[in-house]
Design an enzyme around this catalytic site. Sequence first.
Site, PDB file in Angstrom:
ATOM      1  N   ASP A 135      18.214  11.894  42.037  1.00 42.53           N
ATOM      2  CA  ASP A 135      17.572  13.076  41.840  1.00 42.53           C
ATOM      3  C   ASP A 135      16.935  13.203  40.421  1.00 42.53           C
ATOM      4  OD1 ASP A 135      17.474  15.048  44.644  1.00 42.53           O
ATOM      5  OD2 ASP A 135      18.478  13.144  44.603  1.00 42.53           O
ATOM      6  N   ASN A 168      13.682  18.119  51.194  1.00 42.62           N
ATOM      7  CA  ASN A 168      13.400  18.580  52.789  1.00 42.62           C
ATOM      8  C   ASN A 168      12.674  19.904  52.685  1.00 42.62           C
ATOM      9  OD1 ASN A 168      15.208  16.659  54.291  1.00 42.62           O
ATOM     10  ND2 ASN A 168      16.355  17.114  52.394  1.00 42.62           N
ATOM     11  N   GLY A 169      11.680  20.184  51.814  1.00 45.60           N
ATOM     12  CA  GLY A 169      11.242  21.598  51.919  1.00 45.60           C
ATOM     13  C   GLY A 169       9.884  21.503  53.113  1.00 45.60           C
ATOM     14  N   GLY A 170       9.287  20.460  53.054  1.00 44.77           N
ATOM     15  CA  GLY A 170       8.292  20.250  54.103  1.00 44.77           C
ATOM     16  C   GLY A 170       6.867  19.741  53.425  1.00 44.77           C
ATOM     17  N   LYS A 171       7.115  18.871  52.157  1.00 47.58           N
ATOM     18  CA  LYS A 171       6.083  18.550  51.622  1.00 47.58           C
ATOM     19  C   LYS A 171       5.398  17.447  52.373  1.00 47.58           C
ATOM     20  CE  LYS A 171       8.754  16.730  48.474  1.00 47.58           C
ATOM     21  NZ  LYS A 171      10.029  17.350  48.864  1.00 47.58           N
ATOM     22  N   ASP A 215       8.098   8.905  46.954  1.00 44.37           N
ATOM     23  CA  ASP A 215       9.369   8.256  47.320  1.00 44.37           C
ATOM     24  C   ASP A 215       9.129   6.682  47.391  1.00 44.37           C
ATOM     25  OD1 ASP A 215      10.585  10.700  47.715  1.00 44.37           O
ATOM     26  OD2 ASP A 215      10.849  10.568  49.679  1.00 44.37           O
ATOM     27  N   ASP A 216       7.773   6.344  47.300  1.00 46.09           N
ATOM     28  CA  ASP A 216       7.898   4.871  47.446  1.00 46.09           C
ATOM     29  C   ASP A 216       7.969   4.287  46.254  1.00 46.09           C
ATOM     30  OD1 ASP A 216       6.567   5.127  50.032  1.00 46.09           O
ATOM     31  OD2 ASP A 216       4.407   5.201  49.472  1.00 46.09           O
ATOM     32  N   SER A 245       6.073  28.894  59.188  1.00 45.51           N
ATOM     33  CA  SER A 245       5.862  27.833  59.889  1.00 45.51           C
ATOM     34  C   SER A 245       4.839  26.699  59.314  1.00 45.51           C
ATOM     35  CB  SER A 245       5.220  28.193  61.052  1.00 45.51           C
ATOM     36  OG  SER A 245       3.647  28.544  60.956  1.00 45.51           O
TER      37      SER A 245
END
Length: 201
Positions: A55, A12-15, A35-36, A181
Site C-alpha cells: 500500500d 474497497n471504497g467503490g472506485k 492496480d494494473d 448507494s
Amino acid sequence: MKYIIGIGGVTNGGKTTLTTQLIKTLPNCCVVHQDDFFKKPDQIQFGEDGFRQWDVITALDMEAMTNTVKAWMENPIKFARSHGVPLSSVPDVANPDKQIHILIVEGFLLYNYPPLLDVFDKCYYITVPYEECKRRRSTRQYTVPDPPGLFDGHVWPMYLKHRKEMEDSGLSFEDLDGLKSKDEIYNQVYEDIQNSLLNRL
C-alpha cells in the site's frame, strides 16, 4: 477536447464500481487502472510493520502508468482503438477539437505521485469509515491473500498517511461518501462531469 478524470480513494471504497458505470455512459471513454501497475510480489519490500509494502507508491510502476496516461494525451483516438474502445463520431462536428475524449484514471494512490497531479481536470476521492472498509476488505478475494493483521497493521495506517499527504499537497478534489448507494454516487459524479464538460465547450 480531452478531459481527464481521477477517481481515487480508500481500498474497497467503490472506485472500480463507479468507473465501470461511468465508462458505459461517457462518450469515447478510456480507463487506466492503477492496480494494473503493481510490481511483482518478489519486488515488494517488507516494512518495519512486518508486512510486504503493497500500500505504498513504490509498490507500483508509476513511471509506466504515467507513460500510459501520456500516450492517451498524445493521441486519444489511437489509444482508444488499441484498447478496443468504440468511438462515437459526431458527423456534424467538423472541428475534431470539439469531439470529446475522456480518460478515467482510477486507483488508491492516484494523488500521491506528483508527476501525475497536473494532468487531472477533475479529481474525486471516495471515503468509507474504518469499520465498513475493514468489513468490505475481509470479503474480497485477492490474488495475493491478505495475511492476518494486514488491514490494521498496514493497509489502514497507510491510507491515513497518504490521505494526509494528499490533503497537504493542496490538490483540489471532491470527496464522495462511499456509504451512499452505487447509483447515488454515480448520479452525483455523472452530473458533475456533464456540467464541467458543458462549461468547457
